[in-house]
Design a protein around this motif. Sequence first.
Motif, PDB file in Angstrom:
ATOM      1  N   GLN A  66       0.461  48.906   8.979  1.00  0.00           N
ATOM      2  CA  GLN A  66       1.589  49.426   9.769  1.00  0.00           C
ATOM      3  C   GLN A  66       2.847  49.565   8.914  1.00  0.00           C
ATOM      4  O   GLN A  66       3.592  50.545   9.044  1.00  0.00           O
ATOM      5  CB  GLN A  66       1.853  48.513  10.963  1.00  0.00           C
ATOM      6  N   ARG A  74      -4.941  55.600   7.699  1.00  0.00           N
ATOM      7  CA  ARG A  74      -4.255  56.105   8.887  1.00  0.00           C
ATOM      8  C   ARG A  74      -5.240  56.282  10.040  1.00  0.00           C
ATOM      9  O   ARG A  74      -4.934  55.970  11.196  1.00  0.00           O
ATOM     10  CB  ARG A  74      -3.552  57.429   8.580  1.00  0.00           C
ATOM     11  N   GLU A  92      -4.984  54.331  13.568  1.00  0.00           N
ATOM     12  CA  GLU A  92      -4.845  55.101  14.809  1.00  0.00           C
ATOM     13  C   GLU A  92      -6.056  54.986  15.719  1.00  0.00           C
ATOM     14  O   GLU A  92      -6.112  55.634  16.762  1.00  0.00           O
ATOM     15  CB  GLU A  92      -4.577  56.569  14.461  1.00  0.00           C
TER      16      GLU A  92
END
Length: 199
Positions: free
Chosen positions: A100, A159, A163
Motif C-alpha cells: 500500500q 498492484r 486490488e
Amino acid sequence: PPPRLEMVSAGSFPAITRFIGLGQLAPEALLLLWQRRQAVTPAELAEGVAAWAALRAPDPRGLAALARRPTVMGRALRRHCQELPWARDGLGLTQRLVLQILAEGPRSWAETYALLMREREPLPWLSDLMFLWVARSLGPLVLGEVGFAARAELSARGRAVLEGRDVFAGPERWVGGVASGWCWDDALGEPLPAGAGQP
C-alpha cells in the motif's frame, strides 16, 4: 518461576502522540516506568505460558482463541495471526501495508520502513532486518533491489494482488509454529485451512 517476577508494561506515555515502544523514551522516562513496575500475578504467568504454547503450535486455532480475549496480549496475538497469508490475496498484513505504501509512488526501502513504523503499522513490532526479509519475500510484486538505500516501486502484479485481482503465493514463511497449510480470514478473526475462502 522466580519468587518474584516484575514487569514494566506501557501502551502509552505522556507527551508522545504515537507511542511504539520503550526505545522512544529517554533514560529518565524509563526510570519513571521502572518505579511503576508491577508484580506478575500467577494468572498472568499462566496466560503467558498458554500463549507461548499456542505460538509454537503448528495449528493456529488455539492462538486465535487466545487472540479473541479483550486484553493487551489478545491484541498482540491477533496482530501476530494477521501475518498468516490472508485468504483473499495471500498477503500477510505487513506485506499488504508495504505494498500500500509503494502503491502511492516509488520510494526507498528506508522511507518505506519509516512510514510503516511511524504511521501504518497498528502495533509496531518489526526490526529493520526483519523488514528487509519481508521486502525480499514480496519477490515479483515489487521492482528494484532490496536494501535501505535502494528504491522500489509496485509492479503490475503487485498492484493486481493489492486490488484483489490476483493471489500471491510467496515463499513459505513461518508464523510462529505455523509453516504452511493455513490462511487468515480477518473478517472472521479465524485461521482457515489454506485455500479456503480464496477467490
